[in-house]
Write a protein that holds these residues in place. Structure first.
Motif, mmCIF file in Angstrom:
data_model
loop_
_atom_site.group_PDB
_atom_site.id
_atom_site.type_symbol
_atom_site.label_atom_id
_atom_site.label_comp_id
_atom_site.label_asym_id
_atom_site.label_seq_id
_atom_site.Cartn_x
_atom_site.Cartn_y
_atom_site.Cartn_z
ATOM 1 N N GLY A 1 0.829 -1.196 0.000
ATOM 2 C CA GLY A 1 0.000 0.000 0.000
ATOM 3 C C GLY A 1 0.859 1.239 0.000
ATOM 4 O O GLY A 1 2.054 1.188 0.315
ATOM 5 N N VAL A 2 0.275 2.382 -0.347
ATOM 6 C CA VAL A 2 1.042 3.610 -0.508
ATOM 7 C C VAL A 2 1.637 4.100 0.806
ATOM 8 O O VAL A 2 2.573 4.909 0.812
ATOM 9 C CB VAL A 2 0.176 4.720 -1.137
ATOM 10 C CG1 VAL A 2 -0.184 4.365 -2.570
ATOM 11 C CG2 VAL A 2 -1.082 4.964 -0.306
ATOM 12 N N LEU A 3 1.124 3.628 1.936
ATOM 13 C CA LEU A 3 1.659 4.056 3.235
ATOM 14 C C LEU A 3 2.637 3.039 3.823
ATOM 15 O O LEU A 3 3.033 3.158 4.981
ATOM 16 C CB LEU A 3 0.515 4.296 4.220
ATOM 17 C CG LEU A 3 -0.469 5.411 3.843
ATOM 18 C CD1 LEU A 3 -1.549 5.531 4.907
ATOM 19 C CD2 LEU A 3 0.262 6.737 3.666
ATOM 20 N N ARG A 4 3.040 2.070 3.037
ATOM 21 C CA ARG A 4 3.910 1.009 3.541
ATOM 22 C C ARG A 4 5.197 1.552 4.150
ATOM 23 O O ARG A 4 5.643 1.102 5.207
ATOM 24 C CB ARG A 4 4.247 0.049 2.396
ATOM 25 C CG ARG A 4 5.080 -1.153 2.803
ATOM 26 C CD ARG A 4 5.473 -1.969 1.581
ATOM 27 N NE ARG A 4 5.687 -3.373 1.899
ATOM 28 C CZ ARG A 4 5.939 -4.306 0.991
ATOM 29 N NH1 ARG A 4 5.977 -3.984 -0.292
ATOM 30 N NH2 ARG A 4 6.141 -5.562 1.360
ATOM 31 N N LEU A 5 5.801 2.530 3.501
ATOM 32 C CA LEU A 5 7.095 3.031 3.949
ATOM 33 C C LEU A 5 6.997 3.911 5.185
ATOM 34 O O LEU A 5 8.025 4.303 5.741
ATOM 35 C CB LEU A 5 7.785 3.796 2.820
ATOM 36 C CG LEU A 5 8.059 2.994 1.552
ATOM 37 C CD1 LEU A 5 8.917 3.794 0.591
ATOM 38 C CD2 LEU A 5 8.730 1.657 1.862
ATOM 39 N N PHE A 6 5.780 4.219 5.606
ATOM 40 C CA PHE A 6 5.605 5.022 6.810
ATOM 41 C C PHE A 6 5.189 4.167 8.004
ATOM 42 O O PHE A 6 5.001 4.688 9.096
ATOM 43 C CB PHE A 6 4.553 6.112 6.568
ATOM 44 C CG PHE A 6 4.933 7.070 5.476
ATOM 45 C CD1 PHE A 6 5.718 8.173 5.755
ATOM 46 C CD2 PHE A 6 4.524 6.860 4.168
ATOM 47 C CE1 PHE A 6 6.072 9.059 4.755
ATOM 48 C CE2 PHE A 6 4.878 7.739 3.161
ATOM 49 C CZ PHE A 6 5.663 8.843 3.446
ATOM 50 N N GLY A 7 5.040 2.868 7.789
ATOM 51 C CA GLY A 7 4.607 1.979 8.848
ATOM 52 C C GLY A 7 5.716 1.668 9.834
ATOM 53 O O GLY A 7 6.850 2.159 9.727
ATOM 54 N N SER A 8 5.407 0.821 10.799
ATOM 55 C CA SER A 8 6.347 0.534 11.877
ATOM 56 C C SER A 8 7.607 -0.161 11.388
ATOM 57 O O SER A 8 8.680 -0.002 11.972
ATOM 58 C CB SER A 8 5.656 -0.324 12.934
ATOM 59 O OG SER A 8 5.163 -1.529 12.360
ATOM 60 N N GLU A 9 7.516 -0.939 10.306
ATOM 61 C CA GLU A 9 8.688 -1.655 9.804
ATOM 62 C C GLU A 9 9.662 -0.731 9.101
ATOM 63 O O GLU A 9 10.879 -0.909 9.179
ATOM 64 C CB GLU A 9 8.251 -2.766 8.847
ATOM 65 C CG GLU A 9 9.423 -3.564 8.275
ATOM 66 C CD GLU A 9 8.999 -4.548 7.198
ATOM 67 O OE1 GLU A 9 9.882 -5.266 6.694
ATOM 68 O OE2 GLU A 9 7.795 -4.602 6.860
ATOM 69 N N ASN A 10 9.156 0.271 8.401
ATOM 70 C CA ASN A 10 9.994 1.085 7.531
ATOM 71 C C ASN A 10 10.208 2.519 7.993
ATOM 72 O O ASN A 10 11.208 3.136 7.637
ATOM 73 C CB ASN A 10 9.375 1.136 6.127
ATOM 74 C CG ASN A 10 9.266 -0.217 5.485
ATOM 75 O OD1 ASN A 10 10.211 -0.725 4.910
ATOM 76 N ND2 ASN A 10 8.081 -0.821 5.567
#
Length: 636
Positions: free
Chosen positions: A313-322
């Motif tokens: 998803g477009v918010l993947r890089l803002f999640g807890s992993e990234n």
């Protein structure tokens, strides 16, 4: 800190390939005098940046040991055999290659050949690549903006990005990949200037091709950015632009195809099996496991997939992993980059080309990482760090020059406030680590943001202090995360930046026969056994999975056969081939355990499972320090 905008001078020639009048590279005599007055602090800051970067990337480097033992073992193999080095074999005897092209292994293998096998000889080449990347990005931004301070800010932002501090101290291919991609961007922007453009474009294409030889199709993510920058902003007619881009494409193909052709045409019986492929083909590896399969999730031989690589998803890089890895300054980079491009719409062509390149690089790479359904790890995001650094440096410089405008100063204030609020949120994800830091960052950042909105009313020196406070609040979070990263040893195949992220990548086991993502750890007794009469055998041992084999190979500095390659899923060797090796007296021991493939576990190949079963049924087992070992010279 006050930055003076460069003064434009008339072009020296009317040639369409010459620098245009709006280039920041043609200063007036008055500008030269001002530069001479500033040369001391600028040069001192530049040298200080590179020195600090070197310390950051080299300090305590040996604590990580062999880091990713999978690649360290291949570097050791390459130091013993030129053939293993050329093909990127996991072992000097050349049974199978790593699952990537070998270019990133070559500096490590040469270092080990010269200095001997050690943590430092493995990891220093990556650290030097990091310092070189920071230096090259600094020079690129300085050249396109005409401001040394813009370049220094860009380089500093890159240097302290947590995932950069991680990967420039680690021996995955990403350090060399990023250096080559930044080199390609630099060459393309030099071509836009119009001096020897065909040569610069050819160099840029060749560097992308070499980047392909480090990590295959990921290198091509920068191609849209490079093509747009030259295609839109070169001053020659369209047909000539297209012709020169074709020259760059030809250079890219040439710098890549020679290696692919050699490996593909080389008789399979006299080279290692191509690890990561299912049919011993580098073309299949390129288009499948390391290519389109990464986007679709259909990688044959993958050890996971589906939901195993995290939600897309477009918010993947803002999640807890990234988020803590790379996203600290992404909002600021986008806001400042877009605003600066708007302000430069009638200004410097070099600056517009640069901003277009870095914005395209950032957006294309972010979308790819966010939406790809295949194998994905957070450390891949190091490829975003140069674009973030360049946009922050260029954008902050460009807007600061126009701070007398309320709209511009408000945009700077919004960028500062957004960055501070986002940093507070990221730091709040680790509430027990430096709990005071998020409050300091938020307080200083928001105060600086308010003052920046009215900066045009402030005295010059006060304005400089406000700018410095804004920079400190923006960089404090990632800098602290980077220092925490540097202070932690990282091993295994999936390293993670930030506080408390050491160990084998958060996955896999340590000790014994190791695991899929963590190399094995050989004990003194086991190492002594493997070295017994070692010169009489091509491989002192065999085991399932290259990570399991790596620890034993690094301990003995002798070839250990990794059945099934990286994760045990490659169909090499077959049972019949392995039986022939044993019959010929080429393999001494079989070390049980490994990572995958044992007993048909998920991800393991049928061949590895068959070999494991055959060995267990044919040879007596013995236990050495908790590890099951079979002597293949003594049938039961």
């Amino acid at each position: 800190m006050t930055i003076t905008a460069p003064t434009r001078a008339p072009a020296a020639t009317t040639s369409p390939d010459s620098p245009s009048a709006d280039s920041p590279l043609a200063p007036s005599p008055g500008s030269r005098l001002r530069r001479l007055r500033r040369i001391g602090p600028e040069r001192g800051a530049y040298v200080g940046l590179l020195a600090a970067t070197a310390v950051l990337y080299l300090w305590g480097l040996g604590a990580s040991g062999y880091a990713n033992a999978f690649y360290s073992a291949a570097a050791q193999a390459g130091s013993e055999s030129w053939s293993a080095m050329f093909f990127g074999a996991s072992d000097a005897a050349g049974s199978i290659t790593v699952d990537k092209p070998p270019l990133a292994l070559w500096p490590m293998a040469l270092s080990v050949r010269v200095f001997g096998l050690s943590s430092w000889s493995i990891l220093v080449p990556q650290a030097l690549a990091g310092v070189g990347t920071v230096a090259l990005l600094t020079a690129t931004v300085r050249r396109t903006t005409g401001s040394a301070w813009a370049g220094i800010l860009a380089g500093a932002t890159l240097a302290i990005t947590p995932v950069a501090a991680l990967m420039f101290r680690f021996n995955n291919p990403d350090a060399v990949l990023v250096l080559l991609m930044v080199g390609a961007a630099h060459a393309t922007l030099r071509a836009v200037e119009g001096v020897h453009p065909a040569r610069w474009l050819a160099l840029g294409g060749a560097l992308v091709g070499l980047a392909f030889l480090t990590k295959m199709l990921q290198a091509f993510l920068v191609l849209p950015a490079l093509a747009l920058a030259y295609g839109l902003f070169a001053t020659v007619p369209l047909w000539r632009r297209l012709g020169r881009l074709l020259v760059a494409l030809a250079a890219l193909v040439a710098s890549t195809a020679w290696y692919v052709a050699i490996v593909e045409l080389w008789p399979a019986g006299s080279r290692p099996y191509i690890g990561g492929s299912q049919d011993d083909s580098i073309l299949e590896l390129t288009l499948g496991y390391n290519g389109l399969g990464r986007l679709t999730g259909e990688e044959t031989g993958s050890v996971g997939g589906g939901g195993g690589w995290g939600s897309t998803g477009v918010l993947r890089l803002f999640g807890s992993e990234n988020g803590g890895q790379v996203a600290w300054l992404v909002p600021a980079a986008l806001v400042l980059g877009v605003a600066a491009l708007w302000l430069a719409r009638r200004g410097s062509r070099a600056t517009r080309a640069s901003l277009t390149l870095w914005l395209t690089w950032l957006v294309v790479t972010m979308l790819t990482f966010s939406l790809m359904a295949g194998i994905y790890h957070a450390y891949y995001t190091v490829a975003l760090a140069p674009a973030i650094g360049a946009l922050v440096g260029t954008g902050a410089w460009a807007l600061w020059q126009r701070r007398d405008s309320l709209v511009v100063s408000a945009t700077l204030g919004v960028a500062t406030a957004l960055t501070s609020a986002w940093a507070f949120f990221l730091l709040d994800r680790t509430p027990d680590w430096l709990p005071w830091l998020r409050y300091v960052v938020a307080t200083v950042g928001l105060a600086a943001a308010l003052m920046i909105v009215g900066v045009r009313h402030l005295p010059r020196r006060v304005a400089a202090v406000v700018a410095a406070a804004a920079l400190v609040s923006a960089l404090a979070g990632p800098a602290a995360y980077s220092l925490a990263t540097v202070g932690t040893a990282h091993t295994g195949s999936i390293p993670t930046a930030g506080p408390g992220t050491g160990g084998p990548g958060g996955m896999g086991g340590r000790g014994g026969a190791g695991g899929l993502l963590a190399g094995s750890t050989s004990t003194d007794a086991l190492t002594a056994m493997l070295l017994d009469d070692a010169d009489s055998y091509t491989w002192v041992a065999a085991t399932v999975g290259a990570n399991s084999a790596a620890g034993y190979q690094l301990a003995t500095e002798r070839s250990v056969m990794p059945l099934g390659g990286f994760n045990g899923s490659d169909p090499s060797p077959t049972l019949a081939q392995f039986q022939q090796h044993v019959a010929d007296g080429e393999v001494h021991y079989f070390v049980a355990g490994g990572a995958m493939g044992m007993g048909g576990q998920a991800g393991g190949s049928q061949a590895a499972a068959e070999i494991s079963a055959w060995v267990a049924a044919t040879y007596p087992a013995q236990t050495v320090d908790g590890v099951t070992v079979y002597d293949l010279t003594r049938a039961g």
